[in-house]
Design an enzyme around this catalytic site. Structure first.
Site, mmCIF file in Angstrom:
data_model
loop_
_atom_site.group_PDB
_atom_site.id
_atom_site.type_symbol
_atom_site.label_atom_id
_atom_site.label_comp_id
_atom_site.label_asym_id
_atom_site.label_seq_id
_atom_site.Cartn_x
_atom_site.Cartn_y
_atom_site.Cartn_z
ATOM 1 N N TYR A 23 0.822 -1.201 0.000
ATOM 2 C CA TYR A 23 0.000 0.000 0.000
ATOM 3 C C TYR A 23 0.865 1.265 0.000
ATOM 4 C CZ TYR A 23 -3.444 -3.430 1.588
ATOM 5 O OH TYR A 23 -4.247 -4.524 1.699
ATOM 6 N N GLY A 142 -8.910 -10.740 7.692
ATOM 7 C CA GLY A 142 -9.074 -10.136 6.377
ATOM 8 C C GLY A 142 -8.008 -10.554 5.380
ATOM 9 N N HIS A 147 -0.289 -11.399 2.836
ATOM 10 C CA HIS A 147 0.506 -10.356 2.185
ATOM 11 C C HIS A 147 2.000 -10.633 2.324
ATOM 12 C CE1 HIS A 147 -2.360 -7.452 0.804
ATOM 13 N NE2 HIS A 147 -2.925 -7.296 1.988
ATOM 14 N N ARG A 180 -7.541 -16.740 2.813
ATOM 15 C CA ARG A 180 -8.507 -17.142 1.801
ATOM 16 C C ARG A 180 -8.366 -18.634 1.509
ATOM 17 N NH1 ARG A 180 -11.185 -13.407 -1.466
ATOM 18 N NH2 ARG A 180 -10.577 -11.211 -1.235
ATOM 19 N N TYR A 198 -16.809 -7.857 4.024
ATOM 20 C CA TYR A 198 -17.133 -6.537 3.517
ATOM 21 C C TYR A 198 -18.491 -6.492 2.835
ATOM 22 C CZ TYR A 198 -12.052 -6.604 3.943
ATOM 23 O OH TYR A 198 -10.777 -6.775 4.394
#
Length: 293
Positions: A23, A142, A147, A180, A198
């Site tokens: 990010y 989440g 990452h 996931r 979400y």
């Protein structure tokens, strides 16, 4: 061979040294708020699952180790928990700090601690701003942990970070961490369409790419396209790429149990339901309870 030599793993404009902070250019951080919505748009199932589990185990002090824009932390603050929030991305933390300022008249938010910290040095970082602190629960939700890519191809950094999560927990404390369903994504080449976290009010399209190196899936790239054309502040489609390490359920389970030296109670949920009740979940949620010593 690193994944970045095969295709770009970051939104355009992020420098090479920013691999661990996807990010870093601020682009995904800005769009991410549209994707996740505000704290009132969190799915009821998620809110009930998380707060209910924490209360069941008597957790009061919670460390959110991937707080991002602060949406989970704010949800827990609103539920009455004491929260410390950390993230490695200063671009994401700016949104959390802004949210705290906007809620400054709420006494619960006055006690909200927000700091920059790395998973790789988490115990030392926490001690630097909260000496002697340990937590009833650590959350990393989440799909945040994915990452962290496998730079050395033996998952040593990932294993070290999981151990660090365990170290900052009190005896009997909980680690809640998810990923996931990469098993399904690798098999099908597609990302399950529904989201358990979400309630984005904009149309979202996710293109899935799986990178295989020497016969082993090493990286999954998700290209997000969020059509927020009706938003008066944004008349264009927002596109960004995020990359993840494709944790398979069996191997991630083993890695978690090793992080707690095989002494933790381990439960696995599928989309906030018992594992056996969901045929093809979008997410697996692991709950580790540290031994009492």
């Amino acid at each position: 061979m690193s994944a970045d030599k095969v295709f770009h793993s970051r939104s355009q404009g992020i420098p090479s040294e920013g691999v661990k902070d996807q990010y870093a250019d601020g682009k995904a951080a800005r769009v991410w708020k549209k994707y996740i919505g505000d704290s009132n748009q969190r799915t009821k199932n998620y809110r009930d699952f998380l707060s209910g589990l924490l209360r069941k185990h008597g957790c009061e002090r919670v460390l959110d180790v991937a707080c991002g824009t602060g949406i989970d932390s704010m949800m827990l603050l609103d539920e009455g928990f004491k929260v410390v929030s950390v993230d490695a991305s200063d671009k994401m933390l700016k949104h959390a700090l802004k949210a705290r300022w906007e809620k400054r008249k709420d006494p619960r938010y006055d006690e909200w601690v927000i700091e920059e910290a790395s998973w790789e040095t988490l115990p030392q970082d926490v001690q630097a701003f909260l000496p002697g602190e340990s937590f009833d629960a650590v959350i990393c939700l989440g799909n945040s942990f994915a990452h962290l890519l496998d730079e050395y191809e033996d998952q040593r950094t990932q294993k070290m970070c999981l151990r660090n999560f365990a170290k900052v927990l009190k005896p009997g404390g909980l680690l809640l961490i998810d990923h996931r369903n990469y098993d399904a994504m690798i098999d099908s080449g597609a990302t399950p369409g529904h989201s358990i976290y979400y309630n984005c009010r904009y149309p979202v399209d996710i293109k899935t790419s799986v990178l295989v190196v020497r016969g082993k899936p090493e990286l999954v790239a998700l290209d997000y396209c969020i059509d927020a054309a009706e938003d008066e502040l944004n008349t264009e489609k927002s596109e960004f790429r995020l990359c993840y390490y494709p944790h398979k359920l069996d191997s991630f389970t083993r890695m978690l149990e090793e992080a707690f030296d095989g002494r933790a109670t381990h439960r696995i949920f599928a989309d906030f339901q018992p594992l056996a009740q969901v045929r093809e979940p979008a997410y697996y949620i692991h709950v580790m309870q540290k031994a009492m010593d």
